[in-house]
Write a protein that holds these residues in place. Structure first.
Motif, PDB file in Angstrom:
ATOM      1  N   LYS A  23       0.825  -1.213   0.000  1.00  0.00           N
ATOM      2  CA  LYS A  23       0.000   0.000   0.000  1.00  0.00           C
ATOM      3  C   LYS A  23       0.862   1.267   0.000  1.00  0.00           C
ATOM      4  CE  LYS A  23      -4.476  -0.285   0.579  1.00  0.00           C
ATOM      5  NZ  LYS A  23      -5.393   0.170  -0.453  1.00  0.00           N
ATOM      6  N   VAL A  24       1.830   1.322   0.918  1.00  0.00           N
ATOM      7  CA  VAL A  24       2.662   2.521   1.050  1.00  0.00           C
ATOM      8  C   VAL A  24       3.581   2.651  -0.168  1.00  0.00           C
ATOM      9  CG1 VAL A  24       4.422   3.660   2.468  1.00  0.00           C
ATOM     10  CG2 VAL A  24       2.501   2.515   3.563  1.00  0.00           C
ATOM     11  N   GLY A  25       4.075   1.528  -0.680  1.00  0.00           N
ATOM     12  CA  GLY A  25       4.929   1.548  -1.871  1.00  0.00           C
ATOM     13  C   GLY A  25       4.216   2.130  -3.081  1.00  0.00           C
ATOM     14  N   GLY A  26       2.901   1.981  -3.130  1.00  0.00           N
ATOM     15  CA  GLY A  26       2.115   2.530  -4.230  1.00  0.00           C
ATOM     16  C   GLY A  26       2.110   4.050  -4.283  1.00  0.00           C
ATOM     17  N   LEU A  27       2.526   4.697  -3.213  1.00  0.00           N
ATOM     18  CA  LEU A  27       2.562   6.159  -3.172  1.00  0.00           C
ATOM     19  C   LEU A  27       3.625   6.731  -4.110  1.00  0.00           C
ATOM     20  CD1 LEU A  27       2.099   6.766   0.657  1.00  0.00           C
ATOM     21  CD2 LEU A  27       0.460   7.306  -1.145  1.00  0.00           C
ATOM     22  N   GLU A  28       4.579   5.902  -4.520  1.00  0.00           N
ATOM     23  CA  GLU A  28       5.641   6.374  -5.424  1.00  0.00           C
ATOM     24  C   GLU A  28       5.079   6.891  -6.748  1.00  0.00           C
ATOM     25  OE1 GLU A  28       9.876   4.432  -4.728  1.00  0.00           O
ATOM     26  OE2 GLU A  28       8.374   2.901  -5.208  1.00  0.00           O
TER      27      GLU A  28
END
Length: 102
Positions: A23-28
């Motif tokens: 989920k957090v990696g998708g913020l890239e």
């Protein structure tokens, strides 16, 4: 992007950690200069059902974005935090573009 996860007063299972990193990696996608992310998971000792505290901190050059949510589950907290951070990252990127133009 490196995602650091810390769980306070309990041990997070691998499934939860994988969910957080995905989920957090998708913020890239929303900001290309993210340095790293720190996720803090805490269980508050109360009788309330919403006793899971999720704090997500995104480090970008010259700034850090922090979102803190209290929810029933950590998955819910992460999902809400990521949505909030998407908006903040988009605003931050717009500001940096505006600064370059002027």
């Amino acid at each position: 992007m490196k995602v650091f996860t810390q769980s306070v007063n309990f041990s997070a299972d691998q499934k939860l950690i994988d969910f957080i990193e995905k989920k957090v990696g998708g913020l890239e996608k929303f900001h290309d200069k993210i340095v790293d992310a720190e996720v803090f998971l805490k269980v508050q000792k109360t009788s309330e059902k919403e006793n899971k505290i999720t704090e997500v901190k995104i480090n970008i050059p010259g700034n850090e974005l922090i979102v803190k949510k209290q929810t029933k589950t950590f998955e819910e907290g992460i999902s809400i935090s990521v949505e909030s951070l998407k908006r903040q990252l988009q605003k931050s990127k717009e500001k940096s573009k505006d600064a370059l133009v002027s």
